[in-house]
Design an enzyme around this catalytic site. Sequence first.
Site, mmCIF file in Angstrom:
data_model
loop_
_atom_site.group_PDB
_atom_site.id
_atom_site.type_symbol
_atom_site.label_atom_id
_atom_site.label_comp_id
_atom_site.label_asym_id
_atom_site.label_seq_id
_atom_site.Cartn_x
_atom_site.Cartn_y
_atom_site.Cartn_z
ATOM 1 N N ASP A 148 29.634 47.660 34.746
ATOM 2 C CA ASP A 148 29.973 46.247 34.592
ATOM 3 C C ASP A 148 28.737 45.537 34.059
ATOM 4 O O ASP A 148 27.604 45.927 34.361
ATOM 5 C CB ASP A 148 30.376 45.657 35.953
ATOM 6 C CG ASP A 148 31.204 44.391 35.801
ATOM 7 O OD1 ASP A 148 32.370 44.412 36.199
ATOM 8 O OD2 ASP A 148 30.676 43.389 35.271
ATOM 9 N N CYS B 227 48.690 38.891 40.318
ATOM 10 C CA CYS B 227 49.543 39.641 39.391
ATOM 11 C C CYS B 227 50.927 39.063 39.128
ATOM 12 O O CYS B 227 51.323 38.922 37.977
ATOM 13 C CB CYS B 227 49.693 41.055 39.910
ATOM 14 S SG CYS B 227 48.107 41.844 40.076
HETATM 15 C C1 UGA Z 1 51.476 43.573 43.671
HETATM 16 C C2 UGA Z 1 52.431 44.776 43.638
HETATM 17 O O1 UGA Z 1 53.042 44.959 44.924
HETATM 18 C C3 UGA Z 1 51.674 46.055 43.275
HETATM 19 O O2 UGA Z 1 52.585 47.145 43.126
HETATM 20 C C4 UGA Z 1 50.937 45.828 41.952
HETATM 21 O O3 UGA Z 1 50.178 46.975 41.590
HETATM 22 C C5 UGA Z 1 50.014 44.641 42.096
HETATM 23 O O4 UGA Z 1 50.782 43.463 42.422
HETATM 24 C C6 UGA Z 1 49.303 44.433 40.783
HETATM 25 O O5 UGA Z 1 49.976 44.257 39.749
HETATM 26 O O6 UGA Z 1 48.078 44.543 40.752
HETATM 27 P P1 UGA Z 1 49.736 42.597 45.459
HETATM 28 O O7 UGA Z 1 49.823 41.356 44.640
HETATM 29 O O8 UGA Z 1 48.406 43.146 45.803
HETATM 30 O O9 UGA Z 1 50.539 43.795 44.721
HETATM 31 O O10 UGA Z 1 50.465 42.372 46.854
HETATM 32 P P2 UGA Z 1 51.995 42.365 47.351
HETATM 33 O O11 UGA Z 1 52.066 43.112 48.618
HETATM 34 O O12 UGA Z 1 52.926 42.766 46.285
HETATM 35 O O13 UGA Z 1 52.228 40.831 47.706
HETATM 36 C C7 UGA Z 1 52.308 39.826 46.704
HETATM 37 C C8 UGA Z 1 52.730 38.521 47.322
HETATM 38 O O14 UGA Z 1 54.082 38.569 47.729
HETATM 39 C C9 UGA Z 1 51.936 38.121 48.578
HETATM 40 O O15 UGA Z 1 51.645 36.742 48.514
HETATM 41 C C10 UGA Z 1 52.873 38.454 49.711
HETATM 42 O O16 UGA Z 1 52.638 37.682 50.860
HETATM 43 C C11 UGA Z 1 54.204 38.132 49.071
HETATM 44 N N1 UGA Z 1 55.342 38.846 49.707
HETATM 45 C C12 UGA Z 1 55.434 40.193 49.660
HETATM 46 C C13 UGA Z 1 56.322 38.099 50.333
HETATM 47 O O17 UGA Z 1 56.270 36.847 50.381
HETATM 48 N N2 UGA Z 1 57.373 38.759 50.907
HETATM 49 C C14 UGA Z 1 57.491 40.108 50.865
HETATM 50 O O18 UGA Z 1 58.494 40.653 51.403
HETATM 51 C C15 UGA Z 1 56.491 40.847 50.226
#
Ligand code: UGA
Length: 449
Positions: free
Chosen positions: A17, A262
């Site tokens: 980096d 994301c």
């Molecule tokens: C997300 C995807 O789940 C990953 O597969 C992907 O690789 C990643 O984006 C990316 O593109 O880098 P992430 O954003 O780290 O992962 O976390 P998530 O667990 O997907 O949660 C995203 C948001 O949705 C959080 O704010 C979480 O609180 C919310 N969420 C998740 C809900 O409100 N309800 C749910 O049932 C699940």
Amino acid sequence: MAVIADRCPQIQVTVVDLNAERIAAWNGADLSKLPVYEPGLDAVVGRCRGRNLHFSTAVEAAIAAADMVFLSVNTPTKTKGLGAGQASDLRWIEASARQVAACAKGHTIVVEKSTLPVRTAEAVQAILGASLSQGGSDGAGPTFAVLSNPEFLAEGTAIADLENPDRVLIGGEDPGAIEALAGIYGHWVAPERILRTNLWSSELSKLTANAFLAQRISSINSIAAFCEATGADVREVARAIGTDSRIGPKFLKAGPGFGGSCFQKDILNLVYLCRHYGLEEVAAYWEQVVALNTWQQHRIARLVVTKLFGTVTGKRLAVLGFAFKADTNDTRESPAIRICQDLLEEGAQLVIVDPKVGEAQIAKDLAQAPSGQGSDGGGGWQLASTALEAATGADAVLLLTEWAEFGELDWDGIGSVMRQPAWLFDARATADASAARAAGLKVWRVGEG
Ligand code: UGA
């Protein structure tokens, strides 16, 4: 990269980096102070660092020495110019592709790891190809193959997701390059989980996976609002529909809307690309997923104001959680930001608690330094270290991130230090609502009618 190094001790992995401070932090002796808080990452880095995992600012030398280069740079939403607010900003991808073109030696496999708009590999190939024609094709210069290998890990569960992925996706045209990358994952991922596609399918699958996941959250949040209006309970509805094997139980938790770096970025990018290809109805369909998410956040802030007799000016509100989800220190696009901003706008005095997010980050996200009540009646915020401290003298507690510790609060203690009538607004439905009610609080839970 740390997990690749861990699982493939015979491969030397160098993470480079330009940011010297960040590289120094990755090299720091105290593993609990790595730049990214991710459960289990410190142990993996501890095992591999100095053995076959290296962190360095010597970008050019690392490229020259590499057989394979992963482009893992930021691709945020553009803030100005063509496509502002929707298109991905590809300047760092382009700059790193140019750097690879300039420094690579011998045959180099270039892997797109960043999430990219579909057909970005075309630009990367063009940049690498131009360097070949400039350098002369006397057979001594570098040669390249480009692959797409999007990442599906989620924050907070990254190590487990990487060690046991549902699938690994490799898109490309060059069979030798595809097998070289598949061989790396093959050290720990079962062969049937390593999928091979063409470049464009791979790039688009990443955007599509995130769009579908985000869509489920907006869908359940839309039903949560409907439950609140009708007396249904969204958790019962989620359980009832989630047992249908075609729907499945995951990603059906209603909440304050999705955050993170994301989902919104990728959907807006999808929307932009659909419009580019003249698919207006498709663009409008996906755009609504983001619109619903934004609405949910404003709706929660509005609801707090309404329940507190229509005004929060000068009122102390305890905010539990600022990260976009539990088990991360990441606040990018966190729902807490928009909800807190709306309440500050209404003149509230917020007292924020988060186990992993510090004052400087919150100040940046809220675009406001911590302070007391503004003389103009404007809102202010400050940090507290415990929920009890935050709740002291407060009219309401807002639970915005589902940290495990907020599920085990002593509501008797909290209720006794709040101003009455006191409210719990539980946007994640993870607090012990009956204990809060027993302690005399009025309770609103997302999706409970
Ligand atoms: C997300 C995807 O789940 C990953 O597969 C992907 O690789 C990643 O984006 C990316 O593109 O880098 P992430 O954003 O780290 O992962 O976390 P998530 O667990 O997907 O949660 C995203 C948001 O949705 C959080 O704010 C979480 O609180 C919310 N969420 C998740 C809900 O409100 N309800 C749910 O049932 C699940």
